[in-house]
Design a protein around this motif. Structure first.
Motif, mmCIF file in Angstrom:
data_model
loop_
_atom_site.group_PDB
_atom_site.id
_atom_site.type_symbol
_atom_site.label_atom_id
_atom_site.label_comp_id
_atom_site.label_asym_id
_atom_site.label_seq_id
_atom_site.Cartn_x
_atom_site.Cartn_y
_atom_site.Cartn_z
ATOM 1 N N ASN A 374 70.750 -24.940 98.431
ATOM 2 C CA ASN A 374 70.799 -25.237 96.995
ATOM 3 C C ASN A 374 72.082 -24.714 96.356
ATOM 4 O O ASN A 374 72.661 -25.374 95.487
ATOM 5 N N ILE A 375 72.529 -23.544 96.792
ATOM 6 C CA ILE A 375 73.777 -22.998 96.245
ATOM 7 C C ILE A 375 74.959 -23.855 96.682
ATOM 8 O O ILE A 375 75.831 -24.210 95.878
ATOM 9 N N GLY A 376 75.010 -24.208 97.963
ATOM 10 C CA GLY A 376 76.118 -25.026 98.457
ATOM 11 C C GLY A 376 76.127 -26.416 97.857
ATOM 12 O O GLY A 376 77.194 -27.010 97.650
ATOM 13 N N GLY A 377 74.936 -26.974 97.559
ATOM 14 C CA GLY A 377 74.882 -28.316 96.996
ATOM 15 C C GLY A 377 75.481 -28.418 95.611
ATOM 16 O O GLY A 377 75.930 -29.492 95.196
ATOM 17 N N THR A 378 75.506 -27.309 94.849
ATOM 18 C CA THR A 378 76.072 -27.341 93.499
ATOM 19 C C THR A 378 77.591 -27.254 93.487
ATOM 20 O O THR A 378 78.199 -27.322 92.413
ATOM 21 N N ALA A 379 78.224 -27.116 94.643
ATOM 22 C CA ALA A 379 79.676 -26.948 94.696
ATOM 23 C C ALA A 379 80.422 -28.244 94.424
ATOM 24 O O ALA A 379 81.585 -28.213 94.009
ATOM 25 N N THR A 380 79.809 -29.389 94.648
ATOM 26 C CA THR A 380 80.481 -30.671 94.449
ATOM 27 C C THR A 380 79.600 -31.588 93.603
ATOM 28 O O THR A 380 78.433 -31.305 93.349
ATOM 29 N N ALA A 381 80.179 -32.722 93.227
ATOM 30 C CA ALA A 381 79.461 -33.675 92.380
ATOM 31 C C ALA A 381 78.454 -34.505 93.152
ATOM 32 O O ALA A 381 77.631 -35.198 92.539
ATOM 33 N N ASP A 395 77.965 -41.003 79.057
ATOM 34 C CA ASP A 395 78.702 -40.195 78.085
ATOM 35 C C ASP A 395 79.698 -39.266 78.768
ATOM 36 O O ASP A 395 80.822 -39.062 78.275
ATOM 37 N N ILE A 396 79.295 -38.690 79.912
ATOM 38 C CA ILE A 396 80.198 -37.791 80.633
ATOM 39 C C ILE A 396 81.255 -38.588 81.382
ATOM 40 O O ILE A 396 82.427 -38.189 81.452
ATOM 41 N N ALA A 397 80.855 -39.734 81.956
ATOM 42 C CA ALA A 397 81.827 -40.554 82.691
ATOM 43 C C ALA A 397 82.912 -41.115 81.777
ATOM 44 O O ALA A 397 84.002 -41.466 82.244
ATOM 45 N N ALA A 398 82.626 -41.201 80.462
ATOM 46 C CA ALA A 398 83.632 -41.724 79.534
ATOM 47 C C ALA A 398 84.804 -40.768 79.357
ATOM 48 O O ALA A 398 85.904 -41.187 78.968
ATOM 49 N N HIS A 399 84.601 -39.484 79.642
ATOM 50 C CA HIS A 399 85.683 -38.507 79.542
ATOM 51 C C HIS A 399 86.490 -38.511 80.837
ATOM 52 O O HIS A 399 85.962 -38.269 81.917
ATOM 53 N N GLU A 400 87.767 -38.783 80.712
ATOM 54 C CA GLU A 400 88.626 -38.858 81.898
ATOM 55 C C GLU A 400 88.851 -37.495 82.542
ATOM 56 O O GLU A 400 89.208 -37.411 83.714
ATOM 57 N N ASP A 401 88.674 -36.429 81.762
ATOM 58 C CA ASP A 401 88.934 -35.091 82.304
ATOM 59 C C ASP A 401 87.827 -34.619 83.236
ATOM 60 O O ASP A 401 88.022 -33.657 83.985
ATOM 61 N N ILE A 402 86.659 -35.267 83.183
ATOM 62 C CA ILE A 402 85.542 -34.852 84.032
ATOM 63 C C ILE A 402 85.454 -35.810 85.207
ATOM 64 O O ILE A 402 85.102 -36.983 85.051
ATOM 65 N N ASN A 403 85.788 -35.332 86.392
ATOM 66 C CA ASN A 403 85.708 -36.139 87.608
ATOM 67 C C ASN A 403 85.275 -35.246 88.761
ATOM 68 O O ASN A 403 84.886 -34.084 88.548
ATOM 69 N N PHE A 404 85.341 -35.789 89.971
ATOM 70 C CA PHE A 404 84.856 -35.059 91.140
ATOM 71 C C PHE A 404 85.637 -33.755 91.336
ATOM 72 O O PHE A 404 85.048 -32.683 91.536
ATOM 73 N N PHE A 405 86.962 -33.820 91.241
ATOM 74 C CA PHE A 405 87.782 -32.643 91.536
ATOM 75 C C PHE A 405 87.678 -31.600 90.427
ATOM 76 O O PHE A 405 87.641 -30.391 90.710
ATOM 77 N N SER A 406 87.637 -32.043 89.169
ATOM 78 C CA SER A 406 87.543 -31.067 88.083
ATOM 79 C C SER A 406 86.195 -30.334 88.105
ATOM 80 O O SER A 406 86.125 -29.126 87.868
ATOM 81 N N LEU A 407 85.127 -31.079 88.408
ATOM 82 C CA LEU A 407 83.807 -30.443 88.497
ATOM 83 C C LEU A 407 83.771 -29.438 89.652
ATOM 84 O O LEU A 407 83.287 -28.309 89.502
ATOM 85 N N SER A 408 84.282 -29.833 90.803
ATOM 86 C CA SER A 408 84.309 -28.919 91.952
ATOM 87 C C SER A 408 85.197 -27.708 91.695
ATOM 88 O O SER A 408 84.904 -26.599 92.152
ATOM 89 N N LEU A 409 86.279 -27.918 90.941
ATOM 90 C CA LEU A 409 87.192 -26.817 90.639
ATOM 91 C C LEU A 409 86.519 -25.768 89.765
ATOM 92 O O LEU A 409 86.799 -24.571 89.896
ATOM 93 N N HIS A 410 85.620 -26.213 88.885
ATOM 94 C CA HIS A 410 84.972 -25.269 87.967
ATOM 95 C C HIS A 410 83.744 -24.595 88.585
ATOM 96 O O HIS A 410 83.488 -23.412 88.339
ATOM 97 N N VAL A 411 82.949 -25.344 89.367
ATOM 98 C CA VAL A 411 81.724 -24.768 89.916
ATOM 99 C C VAL A 411 81.918 -24.204 91.321
ATOM 100 O O VAL A 411 81.116 -23.386 91.783
ATOM 101 N N GLY A 412 82.973 -24.640 92.010
ATOM 102 C CA GLY A 412 83.220 -24.163 93.372
ATOM 103 C C GLY A 412 83.391 -22.659 93.483
ATOM 104 O O GLY A 412 82.749 -22.003 94.312
ATOM 105 N N PRO A 413 84.279 -22.043 92.659
ATOM 106 C CA PRO A 413 84.418 -20.582 92.749
ATOM 107 C C PRO A 413 83.135 -19.820 92.510
ATOM 108 O O PRO A 413 82.903 -18.788 93.146
ATOM 109 N N GLY A 414 82.314 -20.307 91.586
ATOM 110 C CA GLY A 414 81.023 -19.638 91.368
ATOM 111 C C GLY A 414 80.122 -19.705 92.574
ATOM 112 O O GLY A 414 79.369 -18.767 92.857
#
Length: 416
Positions: A374-381, A395-414
Motif C-alpha cells: 500500500n505504501i509503494g502503490g502511492t508512489a506513482t499515479a 477537474d485535476i486533468a485540466a491542470h497542466e501542472d498535474i501529471n504523472f511525473f509531478s505527482l510522483s515527484l511530490h509523493v515519492g519522497p514521502g
C-alpha cells in the motif's frame, strides 16, 4: 426377504487363481445405503419409504407451533436466507427503478442579465415535488475585458411566489453567486418550498449594469433529497458489512449496492437514461486497472514472482530479517508500477512456501508485505486505484501542472 451374492477374488505373484465364495444374507429389512450416499436424506434403496428432515420443536419464541409452521421453519437455512435477502433487495431496487418517473428535462436558459434587465422564468410547480434544484454557471470576468464590471460582481437567484394579485415576493433566502475571473463549473443549490402560493417563478438578477452571461437550469425533486447523503452512507455501510463478514462474494455485494443506489437515484432525482448511467462509469480508470491486471497475469505465468522469491531467499542466506526486508522492498517497488492488490495475491503463496521451508509463521511477513504494498502503490499515479481516480478526474486533468511525473515527484519522497 432379499438375497445378495458376494464374489471375492484373490491374486498371488506365483500363480493366478480365482476363488469364488458365494453366500447368502437373509434379512427382513431393506438394505440401506452408506452414510456418504446422497440417497440417505431422500429414500431407502429398493424402498418406497422416505426419510423426513428433522422438524424443529419450536419456531423462535413459538413453543408449540402447528405442523405446517414446523415444516416451513425447518426449510430455513443460512444459504437460503442469503439468497432471499439478495432477491428481496434486487426486486425492491428493480421496482423503484421501473415504476419511478423519468428524469425531468432540465429547462436550460442561456441568457444575459443586467441590473435593469433580470431574467424571469415561470415555474410549473408540482406539489408532490417541493424541492427546486437550481444549477447556474456565470461567465468568467477576465482582467483584460473592455467592460468595467463592478468589483465584486454578484448574481442573485431567488424563488418568488404570488397569490394571483401580481405581487411577487421572495419565499426563500436569495442565493448569491460571485462571478470569478477564471472559468468555473456549475453551481448547485436546493430551494425547499414551504410557503403555499398560487404561482411561482425564478428571478435572476445582478448588481452589474453591464450585461453578464449565465446558463441556468432547474428541476423539481422530492423532499427526501435532503436525506440522500444519509441514504448513501447506509448503503455503503451495508456493502462493507457484507464484504467484511464475508456474507456473500464481494463482487455480488458491490453490484447489489450499486443496483440499490440506482433505485434510490431513480426515486429521488428521476429515472436516468441508459446513456447517463453509462457516462457515470470511469472507463479510463477501469481500462487502466484492466491493463495492469493483464500485465500482472502475464508476469505470474512466466514465473517472475517465484523466481524473485527464490533470489530473495538466496540473497538473504537464510536470515529471516534480511528475507523480510528484501521481500518488502521488492513488493513496494513492484506495487508502484503494477496493481498492488493482484501483486499481493501472487506474492502470498510464494511467501507462505518460503516460510514453510524456514519453519516460521507466515502471518508477520504477510502483514509487512501488505503494508509495504500500500505504501509503494502511492508512489506513482498508477500504483494504487485512488491515485488513478485522482489523476483521471476531469477537474485535476485540466491542470497542466498535474501529471504523472509531478505527482510522483511530490509523493515519492514521502513513500521512500
Amino acid at each position: 426377504m432379499s438375497s445378495i451374492t458376494l464374489s471375492k477374488s484373490v491374486r498371488s505373484d506365483n500363480e493366478e487363481m480365482q476363488s469364488h465364495s458365494e453366500f447368502e444374507i437373509d434379512t427382513d429389512e431393506p438394505l440401506l445405503p452408506q452414510e456418504d450416499s446422497p440417497l440417505l436424506l431422500t429414500e431407502h434403496y429398493h424402498s418406497n419409504k422416505t426419510v423426513e428432515l428433522p422438524l424443529r420443536a419450536t419456531v423462535l419464541c413459538w413453543k408449540d407451533p402447528p405442523m405446517w409452521a414446523r415444516i416451513i421453519w425447518s426449510q430455513f437455512t443460512l444459504e437460503r436466507l442469503k439468497i432471499g435477502v439478495v432477491l428481496l433487495f434486487v426486486l425492491m431496487a428493480a421496482g423503484m427503478f421501473a415504476f419511478s418517473e423519468e428524469e425531468d428535462a432540465e429547462l436550460l436558459s442561456l441568457s444575459g442579465i443586467s441590473y435593469d434587465y433580470p431574467l424571469i422564468i415561470d415555474i410549473t410547480f408540482n406539489k408532490d415535488k417541493n424541492v427546486l434544484e437550481a444549477l447556474c454557471k456565470v461567465q468568467d470576468i477576465t482582467d483584460g475585458s473592455t467592460h468595467d464590471y463592478p468589483d465584486p460582481t454578484y448574481v442573485y437567484v431567488a424563488v418568488q411566489g404570488s397569490n394571483s394579485d401580481d405581487v411577487w415576493e421572495d419565499i426563500n433566502e436569495v442565493w448569491v453567486i460571485e462571478a470569478e475571473t477564471e472559468e468555473t463549473e456549475e453551481f448547485l443549490h436546493d430551494f425547499y418550498i414551504e410557503t403555499v402560493k398560487t404561482d411561482y417563478r425564478w428571478k435572476i438578477s445582478t448588481n452589474s449594469k453591464i450585461p453578464l452571461g449565465i446558463t441556468f437550469k432547474y428541476r423539481q425533486l422530492f423532499e427526501v433529497v435532503q436525506y440522500e447523503v444519509l441514504i448513501a452512507v447506509i448503503i455503503l455501510g451495508g456493502v462493507y458489512i457484507l464484504i467484511i463478514f464475508e456474507l456473500m462474494h464481494r463482487t455480488i455485494a458491490a453490484m447489489l449496492g450499486s443496483f440499490v443506489c440506482l433505485g434510490f437515484v431513480a426515486v429521488i432525482h428521476g429515472r436516468p437514461s441508459f446513456e447517463v448511467v453509462i457516462n457515470w462509469i470511469d472507463f479510463e480508470t477501469v481500462g487502466l486497472l484492466f491493463g495492469m491486471m493483464i500485465m500482472v497475469g502475464i508476469f505470474s505465468e512466466t514465473g517472475f514472482f517465484e523466481w524473485s522469491a527464490i533470489k530473495s531467499y538466496k540473497f538473504s542466506k537464510g536470515n529471516i530479517w534480511h528475507l523480510t526486508l528484501i521481500l518488502c522492498i521488492f513488493t513496494a517497488f513492484i506495487s508502484a508500477f503494477l496493481d498492488n492488490v493482484t501483486t499481493i495475491l501472487l506474492m502470498t503463496p510464494v511467501t507462505v512456501r518460503l516460510c514453510n521451508v524456514l519453519d516460521i509463521p507466515p502471518q508477520p511477513i504477510l502483514l509487512a508485505l501488505v503494508v509495504m504494498s500500500n505504501i509503494g502503490g502511492t508512489a506513482t499515479a498508477i500504483g494504487d486505484p485512488p491515485n488513478i481516480i485522482i489523476v483521471n478526474d476531469p477537474d485535476i486533468a485540466a491542470h497542466e501542472d498535474i501529471n504523472f511525473f509531478s505527482l510522483s515527484l511530490h509523493v515519492g519522497p514521502g513513500v521512500v
